[in-house]
Design an enzyme around this catalytic site. Structure first.
Site, mmCIF file in Angstrom:
data_model
loop_
_atom_site.group_PDB
_atom_site.id
_atom_site.type_symbol
_atom_site.label_atom_id
_atom_site.label_comp_id
_atom_site.label_asym_id
_atom_site.label_seq_id
_atom_site.Cartn_x
_atom_site.Cartn_y
_atom_site.Cartn_z
ATOM 1 N N LYS A 17 0.819 -1.217 0.000
ATOM 2 C CA LYS A 17 0.000 0.000 0.000
ATOM 3 C C LYS A 17 0.854 1.269 0.000
ATOM 4 O O LYS A 17 0.630 2.190 -0.775
ATOM 5 C CB LYS A 17 -0.936 0.018 1.226
ATOM 6 C CG LYS A 17 -1.834 -1.201 1.326
ATOM 7 C CD LYS A 17 -2.725 -1.143 2.546
ATOM 8 C CE LYS A 17 -1.980 -1.140 3.867
ATOM 9 N NZ LYS A 17 -1.229 -2.379 4.143
ATOM 10 N N ARG A 92 -8.437 1.039 10.126
ATOM 11 C CA ARG A 92 -8.008 -0.325 10.404
ATOM 12 C C ARG A 92 -9.044 -1.097 11.202
ATOM 13 O O ARG A 92 -8.816 -2.247 11.549
ATOM 14 C CB ARG A 92 -6.699 -0.289 11.195
ATOM 15 C CG ARG A 92 -5.448 -0.584 10.327
ATOM 16 C CD ARG A 92 -4.256 -0.419 11.214
ATOM 17 N NE ARG A 92 -3.092 -1.153 10.855
ATOM 18 C CZ ARG A 92 -2.073 -0.670 10.155
ATOM 19 N NH1 ARG A 92 -2.122 0.523 9.618
ATOM 20 N NH2 ARG A 92 -0.991 -1.394 9.973
ATOM 21 N N ARG A 130 11.575 -5.771 4.208
ATOM 22 C CA ARG A 130 11.349 -4.321 4.048
ATOM 23 C C ARG A 130 12.420 -3.502 4.768
ATOM 24 O O ARG A 130 12.815 -3.798 5.890
ATOM 25 C CB ARG A 130 9.970 -3.956 4.603
ATOM 26 C CG ARG A 130 9.723 -2.455 4.640
ATOM 27 C CD ARG A 130 8.271 -2.098 4.738
ATOM 28 N NE ARG A 130 7.562 -2.718 5.832
ATOM 29 C CZ ARG A 130 6.234 -2.694 5.960
ATOM 30 N NH1 ARG A 130 5.479 -2.096 5.056
ATOM 31 N NH2 ARG A 130 5.664 -3.283 6.986
ATOM 32 N N ARG A 162 12.213 -1.758 10.406
ATOM 33 C CA ARG A 162 11.271 -1.315 11.433
ATOM 34 C C ARG A 162 11.213 -2.341 12.561
ATOM 35 O O ARG A 162 11.251 -3.535 12.317
ATOM 36 C CB ARG A 162 9.875 -1.162 10.816
ATOM 37 C CG ARG A 162 9.739 0.041 9.932
ATOM 38 C CD ARG A 162 8.480 0.032 9.084
ATOM 39 N NE ARG A 162 7.293 -0.464 9.770
ATOM 40 C CZ ARG A 162 6.080 -0.477 9.215
ATOM 41 N NH1 ARG A 162 5.905 -0.018 7.984
ATOM 42 N NH2 ARG A 162 5.049 -0.924 9.880
HETATM 43 P P1 ADP Z 1 2.352 -1.787 3.178
HETATM 44 O O1 ADP Z 1 2.356 -0.281 3.091
HETATM 45 O O2 ADP Z 1 1.099 -2.397 2.599
HETATM 46 O O3 ADP Z 1 2.650 -2.291 4.550
HETATM 47 P P2 ADP Z 1 4.829 -1.603 1.636
HETATM 48 O O4 ADP Z 1 4.463 -0.714 0.501
HETATM 49 O O5 ADP Z 1 5.667 -1.026 2.724
HETATM 50 O O6 ADP Z 1 3.522 -2.337 2.235
HETATM 51 O O7 ADP Z 1 5.566 -2.886 0.989
HETATM 52 C C1 ADP Z 1 6.067 -3.944 1.821
HETATM 53 C C2 ADP Z 1 7.409 -4.421 1.261
HETATM 54 O O8 ADP Z 1 7.218 -5.064 -0.005
HETATM 55 C C3 ADP Z 1 8.421 -3.304 1.001
HETATM 56 O O9 ADP Z 1 9.692 -3.804 1.331
HETATM 57 C C4 ADP Z 1 8.292 -3.004 -0.495
HETATM 58 O O10 ADP Z 1 9.512 -2.536 -1.062
HETATM 59 C C5 ADP Z 1 7.925 -4.382 -1.052
HETATM 60 N N1 ADP Z 1 6.976 -4.312 -2.171
HETATM 61 C C6 ADP Z 1 5.930 -3.450 -2.311
HETATM 62 N N2 ADP Z 1 5.253 -3.709 -3.448
HETATM 63 C C7 ADP Z 1 5.860 -4.776 -4.024
HETATM 64 C C8 ADP Z 1 5.616 -5.537 -5.222
HETATM 65 N N3 ADP Z 1 4.599 -5.256 -6.023
HETATM 66 N N4 ADP Z 1 6.456 -6.562 -5.494
HETATM 67 C C9 ADP Z 1 7.481 -6.862 -4.663
HETATM 68 N N5 ADP Z 1 7.770 -6.184 -3.539
HETATM 69 C C10 ADP Z 1 6.963 -5.154 -3.212
HETATM 70 P P1 AMP Z 2 1.900 0.559 9.225
HETATM 71 O O1 AMP Z 2 3.050 1.474 8.918
HETATM 72 O O2 AMP Z 2 0.639 0.927 8.499
HETATM 73 O O3 AMP Z 2 2.265 -0.901 9.013
HETATM 74 O O4 AMP Z 2 1.567 0.741 10.772
HETATM 75 C C1 AMP Z 2 2.519 0.454 11.768
HETATM 76 C C2 AMP Z 2 1.867 0.435 13.139
HETATM 77 O O5 AMP Z 2 1.328 1.740 13.461
HETATM 78 C C3 AMP Z 2 0.685 -0.522 13.337
HETATM 79 O O6 AMP Z 2 1.073 -1.862 13.582
HETATM 80 C C4 AMP Z 2 -0.022 0.126 14.536
HETATM 81 O O7 AMP Z 2 0.678 -0.127 15.743
HETATM 82 C C5 AMP Z 2 0.126 1.608 14.220
HETATM 83 N N1 AMP Z 2 -0.995 2.074 13.374
HETATM 84 C C6 AMP Z 2 -0.916 2.481 12.077
HETATM 85 N N2 AMP Z 2 -2.125 2.831 11.608
HETATM 86 C C7 AMP Z 2 -3.007 2.620 12.621
HETATM 87 C C8 AMP Z 2 -4.420 2.768 12.763
HETATM 88 N N3 AMP Z 2 -5.175 3.177 11.747
HETATM 89 N N4 AMP Z 2 -4.968 2.478 13.962
HETATM 90 C C9 AMP Z 2 -4.219 2.069 14.995
HETATM 91 N N5 AMP Z 2 -2.890 1.879 14.929
HETATM 92 C C10 AMP Z 2 -2.272 2.148 13.760
#
Ligand code: ADP
Ligand code: AMP
Length: 228
Positions: A17, A92, A130, A162
């Site tokens: 996302k 969420r 990631r 992270r």
């Molecule tokens: P989210 O925001 O849904 O948690 P991220 O955008 O941070 O996901 O993506 C999670 C991981 O997967 C990151 O390390 C990113 O670089 C990688 N990634 C994102 N989209 C793709 C894709 N289409 N194919 C392969 N790897 C991807």
């Molecule tokens: P994300 O970067 O979206 O994977 O979020 C990382 C962390 O932030 C989550 O695991 C939660 O601890 C917190 N967080 C992010 N978005 C929300 C939300 N909408 N409601 C509650 N906690 C959140």
């Protein structure tokens, strides 16, 4: 169609996302609003909000709704969001979704909810590989989307893993996703807003799919060239 565009990107943690939102914000001329990113900023700067969020964040649990909803309300009122926003990581749960409906009602509500579909084992691989820039939050992957050099391609910042991306936390985050966030699929489906995106495709192809579904739903903002 209202004058503001609100997109909600839905899908498991690691589904891609943030990556897509970062690519899309320039095309649409509206900002990505990532609640996770706002929490990370506050954690890094040890603000009151950061201190409050820390124990939840580190365990992969949701930060309490009251705090999160207030934070999003304030962020949506900022000037750069005057034409809308791409919401990534919010809502969420159902309470947050209803709160977002309230916040956006006067601007025509949510326009579209792209749902990123992806198998759990791929999600786990994405999360564990990631890496994120400590400075600008740009997202990389050790294998699928590596940086060109040691640091961030955009700003040279340090890339780090992270806290909540370590294997011991990932299972809990997926559990919370299925329990609390996945009911939103039905919620938005019932409103006719849900569109499926194949999350298993490479980054560029996912962006093409997104641009195509936006165009099919007449989502364009003035001055934006909706092309990949
Ligand atoms: P989210 O925001 O849904 O948690 P991220 O955008 O941070 O996901 O993506 C999670 C991981 O997967 C990151 O390390 C990113 O670089 C990688 N990634 C994102 N989209 C793709 C894709 N289409 N194919 C392969 N790897 C991807
Ligand atoms: P994300 O970067 O979206 O994977 O979020 C990382 C962390 O932030 C989550 O695991 C939660 O601890 C917190 N967080 C992010 N978005 C929300 C939300 N909408 N409601 C509650 N906690 C959140």
């Amino acid at each position: 169609m209202s004058d503001r565009i609100y997109l909600v990107l839905l899908g498991a943690p690691g589904a891609g996302k943030g990556t897509q939102a970062q690519l899309l914000e320039e095309k649409l001329g509206i900002p990505q609003i990532s609640t996770g990113e706002i929490f990370r900023y506050n954690l890094k700067n040890e603000t009151e909000l950061g201190k409050l969020a820390k124990s939840y964040y580190d365990k992969g649990e949701l930060v309490p709704d009251e705090v999160t909803i207030r934070m999003v309300e304030a962020r949506l009122a900022e000037e750069d969001a005057a034409r809308g926003a791409i919401l990534d990581g919010f809502p969420r749960n159902l309470l947050q979704a209803e709160a977002l409906d309230g916040m956006t009602a006067e601007f025509g509500g949510i326009d579209l909810v792209p749902m990123f579909q992806l198998e759990d084992d791929v999600v786990t691989m994405r999360i564990t590989g990631r890496r994120v820039c400590r400075n600008c939050d740009r997202v990389y992957h050790l294998t699928f989307n590596p940086a060109r050099g040691e640091g961030c391609d955009s700003c040279g910042g340090e890339l780090y893993q992270r806290n909540d991306d370590r294997p011991e936390t990932v299972q809990n985050r997926l559990y919370i996703y299925y329990k609390q966030t996945s009911p939103l699929i039905g919620y938005y489906f019932a409103k006719g807003l849900l569109v499926d995106i194949d999350g298993a495709k490479p980054i560029e192809e996912m962006q093409e799919q997104l641009v195509a579904v936006l165009a099919a739903n007449n989502i364009e903002t003035a001055g934006s060239a909706l092309s990949v």
